[in-house]
Design a protein around this motif. Structure first.
Motif, mmCIF file in Angstrom:
data_model
loop_
_atom_site.group_PDB
_atom_site.id
_atom_site.type_symbol
_atom_site.label_atom_id
_atom_site.label_comp_id
_atom_site.label_asym_id
_atom_site.label_seq_id
_atom_site.Cartn_x
_atom_site.Cartn_y
_atom_site.Cartn_z
ATOM 1 N N TYR A 36 0.937 -1.148 0.103
ATOM 2 C CA TYR A 36 -0.037 -0.096 -0.180
ATOM 3 C C TYR A 36 1.028 1.296 0.014
ATOM 4 N N ILE A 37 1.774 1.280 0.886
ATOM 5 C CA ILE A 37 2.695 2.491 1.172
ATOM 6 C C ILE A 37 3.450 2.669 -0.255
ATOM 7 N N VAL A 38 4.142 2.017 -0.944
ATOM 8 C CA VAL A 38 4.874 2.022 -2.167
ATOM 9 C C VAL A 38 4.029 2.444 -3.175
ATOM 10 N N THR A 39 2.785 1.795 -3.312
ATOM 11 C CA THR A 39 1.851 2.057 -4.555
ATOM 12 C C THR A 39 1.425 3.611 -4.306
ATOM 13 N N SER A 40 0.861 3.725 -3.044
ATOM 14 C CA SER A 40 0.347 4.957 -2.886
ATOM 15 C C SER A 40 1.677 6.035 -3.159
ATOM 16 N N PHE A 41 2.673 5.778 -2.946
ATOM 17 C CA PHE A 41 3.783 6.882 -2.721
ATOM 18 C C PHE A 41 4.119 7.214 -4.254
ATOM 19 N N PHE A 42 4.071 6.213 -5.070
ATOM 20 C CA PHE A 42 4.019 6.281 -6.609
ATOM 21 C C PHE A 42 3.079 7.425 -7.141
ATOM 22 N N PHE A 43 2.115 7.153 -6.704
ATOM 23 C CA PHE A 43 0.755 8.054 -7.101
ATOM 24 C C PHE A 43 1.006 9.470 -6.433
ATOM 25 N N PHE A 44 1.541 9.427 -5.291
ATOM 26 C CA PHE A 44 1.890 10.622 -4.691
ATOM 27 C C PHE A 44 2.521 11.551 -5.652
ATOM 28 N N LEU A 45 3.693 10.800 -6.280
ATOM 29 C CA LEU A 45 4.555 11.792 -7.215
ATOM 30 C C LEU A 45 3.750 12.115 -8.463
ATOM 31 N N LEU A 97 -6.340 12.239 -3.184
ATOM 32 C CA LEU A 97 -7.126 11.688 -2.102
ATOM 33 C C LEU A 97 -7.176 10.256 -2.433
ATOM 34 N N PHE A 98 -7.526 9.736 -3.456
ATOM 35 C CA PHE A 98 -8.003 8.415 -3.485
ATOM 36 C C PHE A 98 -6.999 7.334 -3.815
ATOM 37 N N LEU A 99 -5.787 7.912 -4.163
ATOM 38 C CA LEU A 99 -4.742 7.114 -4.384
ATOM 39 C C LEU A 99 -3.363 7.644 -3.611
ATOM 40 N N TRP A 100 -3.448 8.567 -2.784
ATOM 41 C CA TRP A 100 -2.190 8.856 -1.955
ATOM 42 C C TRP A 100 -2.794 8.633 -0.641
ATOM 43 N N THR A 101 -3.442 9.650 0.204
ATOM 44 C CA THR A 101 -3.743 9.679 1.376
ATOM 45 C C THR A 101 -4.472 8.502 2.072
ATOM 46 N N PHE A 102 -5.687 8.258 1.393
ATOM 47 C CA PHE A 102 -6.220 7.166 1.910
ATOM 48 C C PHE A 102 -5.504 5.727 1.829
#
Lengths: 559, 204
Positions: A41-50, A88-93
């Motif tokens: 979860y953490i790595v995937t969401s960080f990718f989308f954070f970028l 919102l939906f791909l990073w913070t959650f």
């Protein structure tokens, strides 16, 4: 106080147990281990954070000059829509679900989540809806342009006439995200209610677990309202029903009710675990018990309860009758009470403590201060007269970015650094961490503070061009945004570099109290060789009590 | 998702702790399922809220040429569905007493009653003179009854799975968690229908 009191904690295993697969390939597999899923979860969401960050850079690149000279207006609209949706939906959650996934079973002394396969399925929906959302760049007409709130009648417009539009893909992606979140929420609530270790009573649970429970209850009871609205919107677009189409007798304001009934409480889904992170970190780095533990724990549930009663404050300017405005102004103000209690408790925890300003503590302190600033502008926005004045201006954008970047992102960074040694078995580089903090702090304020004067002067949000009189603050904000973009570089360098060749971390590098620190770093597959028996409250820094006992007799003696 | 939810083999991940462990997992599954139903009820509540808002604020509520809904056949349908809740309860009682054939008989009766309900609804839909796109009335009517019908169908499918499982080899002991969850789901679908019936058919 002295640190010697901590030595009553049983010795930790310093090395990973032999059966812990320390193989990076497992992070790409359908694993049911909550720790692997958490990191996925953490790595995937960080990718989308970028990805979301790149959209933000493009938006701020457009806004560095008053004219709309970088992007066409439809592309600009698509950019801010996708920026908000991705963040919102791909990073913070997902990033907070990832942290919760990793930490909750460890913190309550469970071997895994209640439903490990459901957990993995919930995670794998995240890349799926990420791809669906990104695919909207490829459909005719491009991504949705109606903003992350998808208000009709704007979201009902379909100039291309195709069945599959950016807006339809947007709704599908959000729906999958919703299903994934509900599955996660069922898992978290069941795990926390039913799988706590012996002796882990409600008031021995770490505050982080309390906040995750509170946040997931909001998911359970808020998300279905958004789902209902999304289903109706999808039917309006595809089948031709008229729920929200005013031209055909529908009521677009009803969508706003469905939307905000979930999407305001969603702010607490995001911020509550961050409150939990602050509550875990401050006692460790101040070497003091958390001030007012029980009140802090209960205030999370109070926030959850009140969160369902505040949504109309997003609709003060939507033709809402005066009496309803007054009611929701009052309930919104009320929610600042349990929130304020937490802030006071953190300040009292830090007060007179022996502070260690390691990177997690710096991010924790920074995030707390940013949150206080966001809280002040939040109370301003809750006041109907001020809200009517600054509604739909950059003041609102400034306010929620202080919440979401200032408090949430900085809180998440604090958590990354604090639990990095636990997750990877390696120490991070303190120098790079501090550089990351300084860049983030300056970038956040340079980016988001100018939005407040801009809003007060009347600059509307969601516009690609603006009056030249707004240029000064916009240039500052854009520079801040680029600085924030750069600030992630030392972080990425630090995380990847340290994971590969950082100094090996002991089981408890911070000499912290908490079940997750009793196991090796990284923890073995089933977390605990023997399920611990908890005999004391958390945060017993400076108290002469052990946190756990290895036999049941001492539990009986203590109760 | 729901059918996987109460499959005890889901939790095979944890090392075996004997019978106690199995019971605890079954309890987790049932608890998780109840949490799911609570969450699901909010979707229906949202639709109900939408229906009430439209009903009380829309000037041209009924489509042109429609004077109202015929209540007789839906009332018969309601009686069948509500009675099936008692029938499924009796089926469960048989299972608790380990009388497998009684369980199967009453379980199958529940399925038949649920199927009759769906048939009745299909007949009603065919006779109606308005469609999904006939204003907000048509939209909300078909949305509510259709979404509920989808739940009835899901319930019947779950019941079919449980019935088939009762014929498979293995220990089909009393208090089977899948049966309990299916039965809970059926009661839930029933309660939702009662509210729906009052809102749409009685309050016209």
């Amino acid at each position: 106080m002295t640190d010697s009191s901590l030595e009553v904690i049983p010795a930790q295993t310093e090395q990973p147990l032999p059966d812990a697969p320390d193989n990076w390939k497992r992070f790409f597999s359908f694993s049911t281990d909550h720790k692997v899923i958490g990191i996925q979860y953490i790595v995937t969401s960080f990718f989308f954070f970028l990805v979301g960050g790149i959209f933000a850079m493009i938006i701020r690149g457009e806004l560095i000059t008053p004219e709309a000279d970088l992007l066409d207006r439809p592309v600009y609209n698509a950019m801010f829509t996708m920026h908000g949706t991705v963040m919102l939906f791909l990073w913070t959650f997902p990033v907070l679900v990832g942290l919760s996934n990793y930490l909750v079973p460890l913190m309550i002394g469970a071997r895994d989540m209640a439903f490990p396969r459901l957990n993995a399925a919930a995670f794998w929906m995240v890349p799926v809806f990420g791809v669906i959302l990104m695919a909207s760049f490829l459909v005719p007409g491009g991504p949705s342009q109606s903003g992350w709130w998808a208000y009709p009648p704007v979201s009902l417009q379909n100039p291309t006439g195709n069945l599959i539009t950016g807006q339809v893909l947007w709704i599908l992606a959000v729906a999958i995200s919703g299903v994934s979140s509900i599955m996660g929420a069922i898992n978290f609530v069941t795990t926390i209610v039913r799988m706590r270790a012996p002796g882990m009573t409600w008031f021995r649970m770490p505050v982080f677990v309390w906040t995750v429970l509170s946040a997931q209850i909001i998911q359970l009871f808020g998300l279905p309202a958004l789902t209902a609205g999304a289903v109706m919107l999808l039917l309006d677009i595809t089948v031709g029903t008229s729920f929200f189409d005013p031209a055909k007798g529908g009521d677009p304001v009803l969508f706003q009710h469905f939307f905000w009934f979930y999407s305001h409480p969603a702010v607490y889904v995001i911020i509550l675990p961050v409150f939990g992170i602050f509550s875990e970190i401050f006692p460790v780095y101040a070497r003091k018990p958390l001030f007012g533990y029980k009140v802090v724990a209960i205030s999370s549930l109070v926030i959850t309860g009140l969160s369902g009663l505040v949504w109309v404050h997003h609709m003060f300017a939507s033709g809402t009758p005066g009496w309803m405005r007054m009611l929701f102004m009052f309930s919104t103000m009320l929610i600042s009470v349990p929130t304020g209690i937490k802030v006071f408790a953190w300040v009292a925890t830090i007060w007179g403590g022996k502070l260690r300003l390691d990177t997690p503590m710096l991010f924790g302190l920074g995030g707390m201060v940013m949150f206080v600033f966001a809280g002040i502008t939040g109370i301003m926005l809750a006041s109907v007269p001020i809200d009517i004045h600054v509604n739909n201006t950059y003041f609102v954008v400034g306010h929620f970015h202080y919440v979401i970047y200032g408090a949430v992102v900085m809180g998440v960074y604090a958590a990354f650094y604090h639990w990095f040694p636990k997750m990877t078995g390696r120490m991070y580089s303190e120098g790079l961490g501090k550089l990351h903090f300084v860049l983030t702090l300056i970038g956040t304020n340079l980016n988001f503070f100018p939005m407040h004067p801009l809003g007060l002067q009347g600059m509307p949000r969601r516009v690609a061009s603006y009056d030249p009189e707004f240029a000064f603050w916009n240039v500052l904000a854009s520079l801040g945004a680029f600085l924030l973009g750069m600030s992630t570089l030392p972080f990425i360098l630090n995380m990847i570099g340290s994971w590969v060749q950082g100094k090996p971390a002991p089981g408890n590098p911070w000499r912290a109290i908490g079940l997750e620190w009793l196991v090796s770093s990284p923890p073995p597959v089933e977390n605990f060789e023997e399920i611990p028996v908890v005999v004391a409250e958390p945060y017993g820094y400076g108290k002469q009590e052990p946190l756990i006992a290895t036999d049941v007799h001492s539990l009986e003696a203590s109760s | 998702m729901s059918s996987a939810n109460f499959d005890p083999s889901l939790d095979a991940h944890a090392p075996g702790h004997g019978a106690d462990h199995h019971l605890e997992e079954a309890g987790n599954s049932l608890f998780g399922f109840i949490v799911f139903l609570l969450s699901e009820s909010v979707i229906f509540l949202s639709f109900f809220a939408g229906y009430i808002v439209y009903k009380t604020t829309t000037p041209d509520w009924l489509p042109a040429g429609i004077s109202g809904l015929d209540i007789r056949d839906p009332a018969i349908n309601t009686v069948v569905l509500v009675s099936s809740s008692f029938v499924i309860y009796i089926a469960e009682r048989f299972l608790h007493r380990n009388q497998l054939w009684g369980f199967r008989l009453f379980w199958l009766t529940t399925m038949a009653m649920g199927s009759y309900f769906l048939y009745g609804q299909a007949v009603e839909w065919q006779s109606l003179k308005f469609g999904f796109t006939s204003g907000v009335f048509g939209g909300t009517f078909y949305l509510l009854t259709g979404f509920h019908g989808l739940h009835v169908l899901t319930g019947i499918l779950l019941q079919a799975i449980m019935l088939i499982r009762s014929f498979l080899p293995g220990n089909y002991d009393a208090g089977q968690v899948g049966v309990e969850a299916t039965s809970l789901f059926w009661h839930f679908v029933d309660v939702i229908w009662i509210i729906l019936f009052i809102l749409i058919y009685i309050w016209q």
